[in-house]
Design an enzyme around this catalytic site. Structure first.
Site, mmCIF file in Angstrom:
data_model
loop_
_atom_site.group_PDB
_atom_site.id
_atom_site.type_symbol
_atom_site.label_atom_id
_atom_site.label_comp_id
_atom_site.label_asym_id
_atom_site.label_seq_id
_atom_site.Cartn_x
_atom_site.Cartn_y
_atom_site.Cartn_z
ATOM 1 N N ASP A 102 -8.612 27.787 -7.994
ATOM 2 C CA ASP A 102 -7.214 28.044 -8.363
ATOM 3 C C ASP A 102 -7.100 29.285 -9.208
ATOM 4 O O ASP A 102 -7.234 29.225 -10.421
ATOM 5 C CB ASP A 102 -6.685 26.816 -9.115
ATOM 6 C CG ASP A 102 -5.200 26.841 -9.339
ATOM 7 O OD1 ASP A 102 -4.545 27.739 -8.819
ATOM 8 O OD2 ASP A 102 -4.694 25.941 -10.044
ATOM 9 N N GLU A 133 1.160 32.486 -13.574
ATOM 10 C CA GLU A 133 1.601 31.388 -12.693
ATOM 11 C C GLU A 133 1.383 30.032 -13.338
ATOM 12 O O GLU A 133 2.178 29.114 -13.153
ATOM 13 C CB GLU A 133 0.855 31.457 -11.350
ATOM 14 C CG GLU A 133 1.444 30.546 -10.267
ATOM 15 C CD GLU A 133 0.948 29.096 -10.311
ATOM 16 O OE1 GLU A 133 1.632 28.217 -9.743
ATOM 17 O OE2 GLU A 133 -0.115 28.828 -10.927
ATOM 18 N N GLU A 134 0.299 29.916 -14.097
ATOM 19 C CA GLU A 134 -0.051 28.614 -14.664
ATOM 20 C C GLU A 134 0.822 28.227 -15.858
ATOM 21 O O GLU A 134 0.730 27.104 -16.349
ATOM 22 C CB GLU A 134 -1.527 28.591 -15.093
ATOM 23 C CG GLU A 134 -2.516 28.800 -13.950
ATOM 24 C CD GLU A 134 -2.611 27.596 -13.005
ATOM 25 O OE1 GLU A 134 -1.880 26.612 -13.202
ATOM 26 O OE2 GLU A 134 -3.421 27.662 -12.067
#
Ligand SMILES: *[C@@H]1O[C@H](CO)[C@@H](O)[C@H](O)[C@H]1NC(C)=O
Ligand SMILES: *[C@@H]1O[C@H](CO)[C@@H](O)[C@H](O)[C@H]1NC(C)=O
Ligand SMILES: *[C@@H]1O[C@H](CO)[C@@H](O)[C@H](O)[C@H]1NC(C)=O
Ligand SMILES: *[C@@H]1O[C@H](CO)[C@@H](O)[C@H](O)[C@H]1NC(C)=O
Length: 429
Positions: free
Chosen positions: A171, A205-206
């Site tokens: 990820d 994004e996280e």
């Protein structure tokens, strides 16, 4: 992708346990620090197994370089600069698009003074132009940093079964490496025209999706795309979309008093608990495509002492929205929650609803892919436009944020082929 609630993760574990990679073998510190391929071992003609694609070495080296560089959200500079340099060497026009710090008002955060960049890369040298396809993923990862390791000591040992682990290996640096190689392959073979594509690797994004939001707002490079291919761990299945997101803080206000005389006070914790049970049991909306809306009661607080009627209580909820569409879904669920709170007590509750969105539709009508619906959040809703979205990538969500994050060489290689197939599908006419 963003963190899943435990509730949803539990569901995933049950349904997908069969595809979880087994325990990954740790290598010694000394081995970890060796390059995967060095000297004669690393020759392009080295075939390590009968089925190894010609790009295996390039793919694994890029993947290793990306995972080697720590890039926890807020501190992505080194990863961005590395990737920009790599793509420039491949002949791309590259732009580092500065993104504001995650927490600009806090000078004690490590990132307050650090520059953060989205990496935008055009394989075609004459821009601006209007690429048809945006190929994108993210370069930030969740903490803590976990070093790269590969379950082999030399290139000769690498097979499609070889395990690779490290923070971001799944990820989403697995997606980044596979996308870059897929696009290179397509252009080199003449299967697509280079000006039809642009690569975008975002930060943040996280956490808040601020990298993609920033890109979306920037009119000079944003623009309208026919399609966007998002790289996130989907076990190389094509997502038909994912649930939306909503939730917030429920606060109950009561009246303090001696616990021996409950009739003289009003217990905020009791009201809150009654309301929460109704919320969890309620049908907050479902759909055939996305299933049920689900609620995670993430935190629960209230009261001051066992013998005092609590005047205040609160709970924070994360809700996965399965009803309505991207624009309407979060609002539909919010109304239902508000109704339950009113029905429980007309004036005890306030609800701070966080910004949310409904289910996100992705196109999964492409031949040759297994499909599924995801329960996690992505950057897809942060890209503004009428483009068709695709969500696909190597590795499993079940290990993505864990200390056993890892995937197999096969997963990366299948993803290269998957991305090629997707891009060809989009550009077929
Ligand atoms: C930072 O502080 C300024 C001025 O006080 C404020 O306007 C702004 O909203 C703050 N930014 C964030 C992200 O909190
Ligand atoms: C500022 O950042 C530091 C370090 O990340 C953190 O411990 C602190 O709570 C933050 N302060 C505020 C006001 O957000
Ligand atoms: C959805 O909720 C209904 C009850 O409201 C339940 O019968 C059903 O099993 C749930 N579906 C899933 C996939 O959990
Ligand atoms: C969402 O649903 C609403 C109401 O049904 C409709 O007006 C709107 O156009 C839909 N939006 C999208 C993006 O499909």
């Amino acid at each position: 992708m963003k963190p899943l609630t435990h509730f949803l993760l539990g569901w995933c574990v049950n349904s997908a346990a069969a595809s979880v990679p087994g325990p990954l073998q740790l290598r010694s510190q000394q081995q970890q620090q060796q390059p995967i391929f060095s000297g004669a071992e690393g020759g392009a003609s080295t075939t390590t197994s009968r089925s190894a694609p010609a790009y295996r070495e390039k793919l694994l080296s890029l993947h290793k370089s990306l995972v080697d560089i720590p890039s926890i959200s807020g501190a992505e500079t080194d990863a961005a600069e590395f990737l920009a340099g790599y793509l420039e060497k491949q002949g791309y026009q590259v732009r580092l698009q500065e993104v504001p710090p995650l927490d600009p008002n806090n000078t004690s955060t490590p990132d307050a003074a650090t520059k953060r960049y989205n990496v935008i890369a055009w394989p075609h040298l004459e821009y601006p132009h209007l690429p048809r396809v945006l190929v994108t993923s993210h370069i930030d990862v969740v903490p803590p940093y976990i070093p790269y390791s590969i379950d082999s000591s030399s290139a000769h040992d690498v097979s499609s079964d070889t395990l690779i682990r490290g923070r971001g290996s799944v990820d989403a640096k697995g997606s980044v490496a596979a996308q870059v190689v897929a696009v290179e392959e397509l252009i080199a073979s003449g299967a697509v025209r280079s000006h039809d594509m642009v690569l975008l690797y975002v930060v943040g994004e996280e956490t808040r999706g601020d990298g993609m939001k920033h890109f979306s707002r920037s009119t000079d490079v944003g623009g309208r795309f026919e399609a966007a291919v998002f790289g996130e761990p989907t076990e190389n299945k094509l997502a038909c979309g994912h649930k939306g997101s909503g939730g917030g803080t429920v606060r109950a206000r009561g009246k303090a008093g001696h616990s021996g005389y409950p009739e003289l006070g009003k217990s905020a914790t009791e009201l809150l608990v009654r309301a929460l049970v109704r919320i969890v049991d309620a049908d907050l909306g479902s759909s055939e495509r996305y299933g049920n809306t689900t609620v995670n009661i993430g935190t629960l607080e209230g009261g001051v002492a066992a013998n005092v009627i609590p005047a205040h209580a609160s709970a924070r909820l994360a809700i996965r929205v399965a009803v309505g569409n991207q624009t309407t879904g979060s609002g539909i669920v919010r109304k239902r929650v508000e109704q339950i709170l009113r029905d429980t007590d007309p004036d005890a509750f306030t609800l701070d609803w966080s910004e949310g969105y409904g289910p996100i539709r992705c196109d999964c009508d492409v031949e040759g892919f297994e499909t599924f619906v995801a329960n996690y959040g992505t950057d897809v809703p942060n890209l503004v436009g009428n483009n068709v979205n695709y969500l696909y990538g190597p590795g499993s969500i079940l290990v993505a944020h864990g200390d056993n994050e890892g995937l197999r060489v096969r997963d990366l290689e299948e993803a290269v082929e998957g991305y090629k197939k997707l891009i060809l599908h989009i550009l077929r006419d």
